[in-house]
Design a protein around this motif. Structure first.
Motif, PDB file in Angstrom:
ATOM      1  N   LEU A   1       0.832  -1.199   0.000  1.00  0.00           N
ATOM      2  CA  LEU A   1       0.000   0.000   0.000  1.00  0.00           C
ATOM      3  C   LEU A   1       0.869   1.252   0.000  1.00  0.00           C
ATOM      4  O   LEU A   1       1.976   1.262   0.552  1.00  0.00           O
TER       5      LEU A   1
ATOM      6  N   GLN B   1       2.102   1.994  -4.044  1.00  0.00           N
ATOM      7  CA  GLN B   1       1.025   1.072  -4.420  1.00  0.00           C
ATOM      8  C   GLN B   1       1.501   0.160  -5.539  1.00  0.00           C
ATOM      9  O   GLN B   1       1.695   0.585  -6.674  1.00  0.00           O
TER      10      GLN B   1
ATOM     11  N   LEU C   1     -10.198  -0.109   6.344  1.00  0.00           N
ATOM     12  CA  LEU C   1     -10.116   0.895   5.280  1.00  0.00           C
ATOM     13  C   LEU C   1     -11.418   1.676   5.163  1.00  0.00           C
ATOM     14  O   LEU C   1     -11.399   2.880   4.881  1.00  0.00           O
TER      15      LEU C   1
ATOM     16  N   ALA D   1      -5.983   2.355  -1.111  1.00  0.00           N
ATOM     17  CA  ALA D   1      -5.766   0.967  -0.712  1.00  0.00           C
ATOM     18  C   ALA D   1      -6.874   0.060  -1.226  1.00  0.00           C
ATOM     19  O   ALA D   1      -6.619  -1.065  -1.670  1.00  0.00           O
TER      20      ALA D   1
END
Length: 639
Positions: free
Chosen positions: A309, A328, A478, A496
């Protein structure tokens, strides 16, 4: 009222009466030349490094002429001559416009304080001031100011006598300066002497390691100089002679002149595993089949999908090869095709590879094809997945770039012939057409130095804290992060979810409602970027995105607008006025995501800023500014 340069400057600086302002405004709106001149005035007055008008030559102008022109006191024939010069020269036009603007700001009625006026007169004594004795015992006349020292009246332009300083003020600064010089010189001398001693000791140690006989003499000299009884290192004994036999001689061990290169230690692996997480500074996930957070020393088996991430860095170990995932990124661990041959598939993002052995190939999968890489030993090589989407096309196509800062890089595409490239170079690979070619390139920072930047470290600390405080699943954490008060944490949480969409389609469904989230441009912009990146992956992902738009975006008009804006404006239509009219109309859409995409498209096409338009508050001067540009046919593509 005639429209001249002077009246145009007065209209721009708002120094005309209201009735004349309307009259001049009507003339400006109907005169293209005046509109062009206004834009030119605004540019030249803001241009940096613009020179001053010359003092000699054909373009030289007396400053008194400029002053008379601005005061409307210049003769008519000279006015026409000066205005012609301003229209031909940016330097003179900038001088006239800037001076007029300054005069208009102070309204020609600048009030100078009496104290400042007095100080200015005291700075310079004019030639007309005869040196006379003003310190006579007479009452001060008008304009005379008493002297602060003697109390006697003093002329405003007279120079003040200097106040004598004491011996302490005169001597102490010199003593302090001399003392600082002595101290700095002593410190520098001691540092140089200490550095010399260290260099001598290092040379002695090196000589003792590689040549004990040569190291003996310096040690003895040191003992003689210092009066020290330190014994010199004993000579190495001569090896005993071995009788010759028929047995084969053993291979010679590395000598000090040719030291063996220490092999990089390989991380321990469990049975059936092919890789291990060597280190991570944040959040790295594994999908096999559910999401779990990885930490250092966790093993990876074939088939594991590793998702790193943003904005973190994670290093994996595959044998002697180190793979650093940048921000990412996602890869899938593959079983080695040959014994001990590292093999993985790059699914998204960027990675940096390092290998101490140039002979050991690395197999990299990319969109169903395989690349065999032979890296320069000990040097970094970057791999970056890119989605290439042409505006107007319904979907994009993936592209892999290989960045080699230095050394020789070997690349083999599938079963083709190996090719070698010399760094610094950028190699482009298409999954359909193979290696497209190579070109010299400046390496990005993440290739030569994978360490995160300070801003990434600060953002990552807040993001990690979200995971430390949450007790739910990865997806639940998240979703909590999307509601965090910190916009950076909200944006990273949405990113994410987008990173997990490759392995978990439900994660993309969590992103779609955020496309039109009102009052949150950080979340909305991140969600739009995720959707556009998915469309660039190919035809099938683009069709999936359009299907989700129909499910999550309402009403149907907003769905059609989203699809059109995500599609982009084709190259052959960017000159058409109807395209800009439709984009300006989208700025008034009831959907915040449509307004955001329309603004981004207009800024990209025209090269302009937002003009004060806010997608969360569409009604206002910003919307009117875009509408006025459309009416005036001034929305044209930037070149």
């Amino acid at each position: 009222m005639r429209l001249t340069l002077r009246t145009l400057l007065a209209w721009l600086d708002d120094t005309l009466p209201p009735e004349e302002v309307r009259e001049i405004g009507t003339q400006v709106s109907s005169t293209p030349f005046a509109q062009t001149l206004i834009e030119r005035i605004r540019k030249v007055t803001r241009r940096r490094r613009l020179t001053i008008p010359p003092t000699s030559g054909p373009e030289a102008v007396d400053p008194n002429t400029v002053a008379a022109y601005l005061d409307n006191e210049l003769e008519a024939e000279k006015v026409a001559e000066y205005e012609k010069l301003c229209l031909e020269s940016d330097v003179h036009l900038a001088e006239a416009a800037s001076c007029h603007q300054i005069l208009s700001l102070i309204k020609n009625k600048a009030k100078v304080p009496s104290e400042s006026r007095y100080r200015m007169y005291r700075l310079f004594k004019g030639p007309e001031a005869v040196r006379t004795n003003y310190r006579v015992a007479v009452p001060p006349a008008a304009g005379m100011v008493p002297d602060a020292v003697s109390g006697a009246p003093e002329a405003p332009w007279a120079k003040t006598a200097p106040v004598p300083r004491s011996w302490f003020e005169q001597v102490v600064p010199w003593l302090v300066a001399v003392l600082l010089i002595v101290v700095l010189g002593a410190v520098g001398y001691l540092n140089l002497r200490y550095a010399g001693v260290q260099i001598q000791e290092a040379d002695s140690l090196a000589a003792a390691q590689f040549d004990p006989d040569a190291a003996k003499e310096p040690d003895e000299e040191v003992a003689d100089e210092e009066g020290d009884a330190r014994p010199a290192p004993p000579p190495l004994s001569e090896p005993a002679r071995v009788e010759e036999t028929d047995q084969p001689e053993p291979e010679p061990e590395p000598t000090p002149e040719q030291p063996a290169e220490p092999a990089e230690p390989e991380a321990p692996l469990a049975a059936g595993d092919v890789a291990v997480v060597e280190q991570t500074d944040g959040i790295v996930l594994r999908a096999n089949p559910t999401w779990e957070r990885l930490s250092a020393d966790d093993s990876l088996a074939p088939g594991d999908r590793v998702v790193n991430l943003a904005p973190f860095r994670t290093t994996l170990s595959m044998g002697s090869v180190r793979i650093t995932l940048i921000a990412q990124s996602e890869l899938r661990v593959e079983p080695p095709a040959l014994a001990d041959t590292p093999r993985f598939a790059l699914i998204d993002g960027s990675v940096v590879l390092r290998s101490p052995n140039a002979e050991e190939p690395i197999a990299v999968g990319f969109e169903g094809r395989t690349l065999s890489l032979q890296l320069p030993p000990g040097r970094p090589v970057g791999l970056s997945w890119m989605g290439l989407k042409v505006p107007g096309q319904p979907a994009g196509r993936p592209l892999l770039t290989i960045l080699c800062p230095a050394g020789a890089l070997g690349v083999t595409f599938d079963d083709g012939d190996p090719q070698e490239f010399e760094g610094p170079t950028l190699v482009s690979v298409d999954p359909e057409d193979g290696i497209l070619g190579a070109e010299p390139a400046v390496m990005p920072q993440w290739v030569v130095d994978p360490e995160p930047q300070p801003a990434d470290i600060q953002a990552g600390e807040a993001f990690v804290e979200l995971f430390e405080q949450s007790t739910g699943s990865i997806t639940f954490t998240l979703l909590e992060g999307i509601e965090d008060p910190d916009p950076t944490v909200r944006s990273l949480s949405v990113a994410a979810l987008g990173a997990m969409a490759g392995s978990d389609p439900e994660a993309l469904e969590q992103v779609m409602p955020l496309l039109n989230r009102p009052g949150d441009p950080a979340v909305r912009g991140t969600a739009i970027g995720i959707v556009m990146r998915r469309m660039a992956r190919g035809t099938e992902p683009a069709e999936d995105v359009r299907g989700l738009l129909e499910r999550f975006i309402a009403p149907p008009e907003a769905t059609e607008a989203f699809d059109r804006l995500l599609l982009g404006v084709p190259e052959d239509q960017i000159e058409e006025k109807e395209v800009y009219a439709e984009l300006v109309a989208d700025l008034s859409s009831p959907n915040a995501g449509v307004r955001q995409l329309a603004l981004d498209t207009l800024m990209m096409l025209t090269g302009r800023e937002t003009l004060g338009y806010d997608p969360d508050s569409p009604e206002g001067p910003g919307l009117k500014a875009w509408q006025d540009l459309l009416k005036e046919n001034r929305l044209t593509p930037a070149r």
